[in-house]
Motif scaffolding. Sequence first.
Motif, PDB file in Angstrom:
ATOM      1  N   THR A  21       0.857  -1.187   0.000  1.00 15.81           N
ATOM      2  CA  THR A  21       0.000   0.000   0.000  1.00 15.81           C
ATOM      3  C   THR A  21       0.887   1.229   0.000  1.00 15.81           C
ATOM      4  OG1 THR A  21      -1.691  -1.164   1.273  1.00 15.81           O
ATOM      5  CG2 THR A  21      -1.809   1.234   1.237  1.00 15.81           C
ATOM      6  N   ILE A  22       0.584   2.147  -0.905  1.00 10.35           N
ATOM      7  CA  ILE A  22       1.359   3.376  -0.995  1.00 10.35           C
ATOM      8  C   ILE A  22       0.573   4.487  -0.300  1.00 10.35           C
ATOM      9  CG2 ILE A  22       2.372   5.082  -2.553  1.00 10.35           C
ATOM     10  CD1 ILE A  22       2.583   2.863  -4.649  1.00 10.35           C
ATOM     11  N   THR A  23       1.204   5.097   0.677  1.00 13.65           N
ATOM     12  CA  THR A  23       0.554   6.208   1.373  1.00 13.65           C
ATOM     13  C   THR A  23       0.663   7.469   0.521  1.00 13.65           C
ATOM     14  OG1 THR A  23       2.551   6.956   2.512  1.00 13.65           O
ATOM     15  CG2 THR A  23       1.250   5.216   3.591  1.00 13.65           C
ATOM     16  N   PRO A  24      -0.195   8.440   0.755  1.00  8.62           N
ATOM     17  CA  PRO A  24      -0.077   9.707   0.025  1.00  8.62           C
ATOM     18  C   PRO A  24       1.308  10.351   0.193  1.00  8.62           C
ATOM     19  CG  PRO A  24      -2.206   9.585   1.096  1.00  8.62           C
ATOM     20  CD  PRO A  24      -1.403   8.408   1.586  1.00  8.62           C
ATOM     21  N   THR A  25       1.891  10.210   1.369  1.00  8.41           N
ATOM     22  CA  THR A  25       3.223  10.779   1.611  1.00  8.41           C
ATOM     23  C   THR A  25       4.265  10.089   0.743  1.00  8.41           C
ATOM     24  OG1 THR A  25       2.638  11.350   3.880  1.00  8.41           O
ATOM     25  CG2 THR A  25       4.994  11.202   3.373  1.00  8.41           C
ATOM     26  N   GLU A  26       4.198   8.754   0.657  1.00  6.49           N
ATOM     27  CA  GLU A  26       5.148   8.012  -0.187  1.00  6.49           C
ATOM     28  C   GLU A  26       4.973   8.374  -1.658  1.00  6.49           C
ATOM     29  OE1 GLU A  26       5.821   3.880   2.266  1.00  6.49           O
ATOM     30  OE2 GLU A  26       3.920   4.161   1.206  1.00  6.49           O
ATOM     31  N   ALA A  27       3.736   8.514  -2.088  1.00  7.18           N
ATOM     32  CA  ALA A  27       3.476   8.904  -3.471  1.00  7.18           C
ATOM     33  C   ALA A  27       4.034  10.291  -3.750  1.00  7.18           C
ATOM     34  CB  ALA A  27       1.979   8.853  -3.771  1.00  7.18           C
ATOM     35  N   LYS A  28       3.839  11.205  -2.810  1.00  9.54           N
ATOM     36  CA  LYS A  28       4.332  12.574  -2.984  1.00  9.54           C
ATOM     37  C   LYS A  28       5.852  12.609  -3.025  1.00  9.54           C
ATOM     38  CE  LYS A  28       3.711  17.240  -1.263  1.00  9.54           C
ATOM     39  NZ  LYS A  28       3.064  18.104  -0.297  1.00  9.54           N
ATOM     40  N   GLU A  29       6.504  11.741  -2.257  1.00  9.94           N
ATOM     41  CA  GLU A  29       7.971  11.698  -2.243  1.00  9.94           C
ATOM     42  C   GLU A  29       8.544  11.278  -3.595  1.00  9.94           C
ATOM     43  OE1 GLU A  29       8.921   9.163   1.058  1.00  9.94           O
ATOM     44  OE2 GLU A  29       8.520  10.742   2.530  1.00  9.94           O
TER      45      GLU A  29
END
Length: 90
Positions: A21-29
Amino acid sequence: DPKRVDEWLHPALLETMKKGTITPTEAKELCEEVAPGIYTFPLLNDDYCDALIEESEHFQASGLPVARPNSMNNYGLIVNEIGMERAMDA
């Protein structure tokens, strides 16, 4: 071969995806804002990009008709029309 899609992906994206699962924070990074409201992220690895560019250059040099994405584009290429539909749909 769509089963080999992991070989095409950029290492940073692949590592993030393997977590499940990709968190919004990981996606933004993974993203970089290159102009106001325009973002990029690493999708394909360098070897795949090189192979894709090489294939498109070979096709354009073949003399066969090249379908352009739109009437304003003199250099684009619709890869589905040169036999790469399955690779792009993977």
